[in-house]
Design an enzyme around this catalytic site. Structure first.
Site, PDB file in Angstrom:
ATOM      1  N   CYS A   1       7.182   3.400   1.158  1.00 19.44           N
ATOM      2  CA  CYS A   1       6.511   2.932  -0.055  1.00 19.44           C
ATOM      3  C   CYS A   1       5.845   4.155  -0.675  1.00 19.44           C
ATOM      4  CB  CYS A   1       5.453   1.880   0.293  1.00 19.44           C
ATOM      5  SG  CYS A   1       4.148   2.540   1.333  1.00 19.44           S
TER       6      CYS A   1
ATOM      7  N   HIS B   1      -3.952   4.332   5.684  1.00 18.80           N
ATOM      8  CA  HIS B   1      -4.720   3.137   6.064  1.00 18.80           C
ATOM      9  C   HIS B   1      -6.193   3.203   5.700  1.00 18.80           C
ATOM     10  CE1 HIS B   1      -1.334   1.774   8.251  1.00 18.80           C
ATOM     11  NE2 HIS B   1      -1.456   2.579   9.269  1.00 18.80           N
TER      12      HIS B   1
ATOM     13  N   CYS C   1      -4.365   5.499   0.867  1.00 19.16           N
ATOM     14  CA  CYS C   1      -3.554   4.944  -0.223  1.00 19.16           C
ATOM     15  C   CYS C   1      -4.497   4.354  -1.278  1.00 19.16           C
ATOM     16  CB  CYS C   1      -2.622   3.864   0.322  1.00 19.16           C
ATOM     17  SG  CYS C   1      -1.752   3.005  -0.994  1.00 19.16           S
TER      18      CYS C   1
ATOM     19  N   HIS D   1      -6.063  -3.195  13.729  1.00 17.56           N
ATOM     20  CA  HIS D   1      -5.276  -2.356  12.822  1.00 17.56           C
ATOM     21  C   HIS D   1      -6.221  -1.407  12.081  1.00 17.56           C
ATOM     22  CE1 HIS D   1      -2.751  -1.139   9.462  1.00 17.56           C
ATOM     23  NE2 HIS D   1      -1.705  -1.580  10.146  1.00 17.56           N
TER      24      HIS D   1
ATOM     25  N   GLU E   1      -6.283  -0.114   9.168  1.00 18.61           N
ATOM     26  CA  GLU E   1      -6.729  -0.481   7.815  1.00 18.61           C
ATOM     27  C   GLU E   1      -7.866  -1.508   7.890  1.00 18.61           C
ATOM     28  OE1 GLU E   1      -3.678  -1.924   5.009  1.00 18.61           O
ATOM     29  OE2 GLU E   1      -5.211  -3.298   4.299  1.00 18.61           O
TER      30      GLU E   1
ATOM     31  N   THR F   1      -3.337  -5.312   3.600  1.00 22.91           N
ATOM     32  CA  THR F   1      -2.296  -5.182   2.576  1.00 22.91           C
ATOM     33  C   THR F   1      -0.878  -5.526   3.049  1.00 22.91           C
ATOM     34  OG1 THR F   1      -2.096  -2.840   3.104  1.00 22.91           O
ATOM     35  CG2 THR F   1      -3.540  -3.408   1.265  1.00 22.91           C
TER      36      THR F   1
ATOM     37  N   CYS G   1      -0.063  -5.969  -0.520  1.00 23.32           N
ATOM     38  CA  CYS G   1       0.525  -4.948  -1.382  1.00 23.32           C
ATOM     39  C   CYS G   1       1.896  -5.374  -1.902  1.00 23.32           C
ATOM     40  CB  CYS G   1       0.648  -3.648  -0.598  1.00 23.32           C
ATOM     41  SG  CYS G   1       1.417  -2.355  -1.570  1.00 23.32           S
TER      42      CYS G   1
ATOM     43  N   SER H   1       4.520  -1.106  13.625  1.00 26.02           N
ATOM     44  CA  SER H   1       4.383  -1.221  12.170  1.00 26.02           C
ATOM     45  C   SER H   1       4.179  -2.682  11.794  1.00 26.02           C
ATOM     46  CB  SER H   1       5.643  -0.694  11.482  1.00 26.02           C
ATOM     47  OG  SER H   1       5.729  -1.217  10.174  1.00 26.02           O
TER      48      SER H   1
ATOM     49  N   SER I   1       7.403   2.240   6.291  1.00 27.98           N
ATOM     50  CA  SER I   1       7.135   3.493   7.005  1.00 27.98           C
ATOM     51  C   SER I   1       8.397   4.065   7.655  1.00 27.98           C
ATOM     52  CB  SER I   1       6.067   3.239   8.083  1.00 27.98           C
ATOM     53  OG  SER I   1       6.450   2.140   8.879  1.00 27.98           O
TER      54      SER I   1
HETATM   55  S1  SF4 Z   1      -0.986  -0.372   0.554  1.00 27.74           S
HETATM   56 FE1  SF4 Z   1       0.293   0.207   2.286  1.00 27.74          FE
HETATM   57  S2  SF4 Z   1       2.334  -0.653   1.783  1.00 27.74           S
HETATM   58 FE2  SF4 Z   1       1.131  -0.604  -0.130  1.00 27.74          FE
HETATM   59  S3  SF4 Z   1       1.636   1.350  -1.134  1.00 27.74           S
HETATM   60 FE3  SF4 Z   1      -0.225   1.659   0.089  1.00 27.74          FE
HETATM   61  S4  SF4 Z   1       0.520   2.424   2.072  1.00 27.74           S
HETATM   62 FE4  SF4 Z   1       2.270   1.478   1.028  1.00 27.74          FE
END
Ligand code: SF4
Length: 292
Positions: free
Chosen positions: A12, A74, A96, A124, A126, A162, A202, A230, A274
């Site tokens: 992504c 994350h 991100c 996790h 994130e 996400t 996401c 993942s 990923s």
């Molecule tokens: S939130 Fe996660 S899946 Fe969405 S763009 Fe960002 S890294 Fe990629």
């Protein structure tokens, strides 16, 4: 046998961005450390390690004064930024932007006195980051069975990690809304308790559902390539398997079994957000060798 790679699979943009930041930072030749594996894919971690990216954990912070540490896609809780500041570590923040936005929204509701509920996996990275933005008070639930963990009688907002599954998110949202209404009825509260559901899944994951289903049904056999840890890999593989029961999950080409392809004329290869393109190419080459 025709072997096709799903053109919607692969990194992504959030992951592409994180890896770009890492590779750019490594060009200076100065050591770069990733706080936790940069991506949920052991093969890609290995490739980046060869370029000089070393994976560390928070426990190593004490010995990294003056060094540069990369924050992966994350994100991290505020406490990590505080520790780095205290220890003289330079953080290269590659969180991100989608995750940063969720952190900011959670923070806003938390500061306004809301009970924060996160649909996600508590271990996790994130989610650890998101929970950190609520002074570690957020309630994390990973399934509909856990809605009872959510306190009644408080204004509440539901967010999502996400990479979770949309259908379950909406089931949880309905159950929580119901639970709050039951509470209002049961206690003769006059004003309804405030409840919001914020779908923060996401689009890079949820948008792929339909296309992956179509791709999986169009092939006789599917090979899904992803790291076993993942999160979106699991969600996407389940979709793939639902659309095509002859789907196989692998982490690397060594796990392919020739028997899967016997008498088969079309094979599809897909992967998580990923999964690197080069790895799917390698899987494709390996499968093509089974041709008679
Ligand atoms: S939130 Fe996660 S899946 Fe969405 S763009 Fe960002 S890294 Fe990629």
């Amino acid at each position: 046998m025709k072997v096709t790679i799903d053109r919607n699979a692969g990194f992504c943009w959030g992951v592409v961005r994180t890896i770009d930041v890492a590779e750019e930072e490594m060009q200076s030749g100065e050591a770069l450390y990733s706080l936790g594996p940069i991506i949920h894919n052991p093969m890609e971690i290995e490739r980046l390690k060869e370029e000089g990216l070393e994976t560390i954990s928070l426990n190593d912070f004490g010995s990294l004064r003056g060094k540069r540490v990369l924050i992966r896609a994350h994100g991290e809780p505020p406490s990590t930024y505080d520790s780095a500041r205290r220890l003289g570590i330079t953080l290269i923040d590659a969180t991100c932007p989608v995750v940063t936005k969720v952190q900011e929204r959670i923070r806003k509701f938390y500061d306004n006195g809301y009970q924060i509920v996160i649909f996600g996996k508590k271990d996790h990275a994130e989610v650890i980051g998101l929970v950190g933005h609520t002074n570690n008070e957020a309630v994390v639930i990973k399934s509909v069975d856990e809605v009872e963990k959510v306190a009644q009688g408080r204004k509440t907002v539901l967010f999502s990690q996400t990479t979770m599954d949309k259908a379950t998110f909406y089931k949880i949202a309905d159950l929580l809304r119901q639970r709050i209404q039951d509470f209002v009825v049961g206690t003769f509260e006059e004003s309804a308790i405030d409840f919001h559901a914020k779908d923060t899944i996401c689009g890079q994951v949820s948008g792929r559902d339909k296309k992956l289903r179509e791709f999986a049904s169009a092939n006789e056999v599917m090979v899904f390539v992803a790291g076993r840890n993942s999160s979106n890999g699991k969600v996407l593989y389940d979709i793939c398997h639902e659309a095509n029961p002859r789907s196989h999950f692998i982490e690397h080409p060594g796990e392919l079994q020739p028997a899967w392809f016997s008498g088969v004329s079309t094979v599809g290869i897909s992967g998580a957000t990923s999964t690197p393109q080069w790895l799917m190419e390698r899987v494709k080459q390996a499968i093509e060798q089974y041709q008679v």
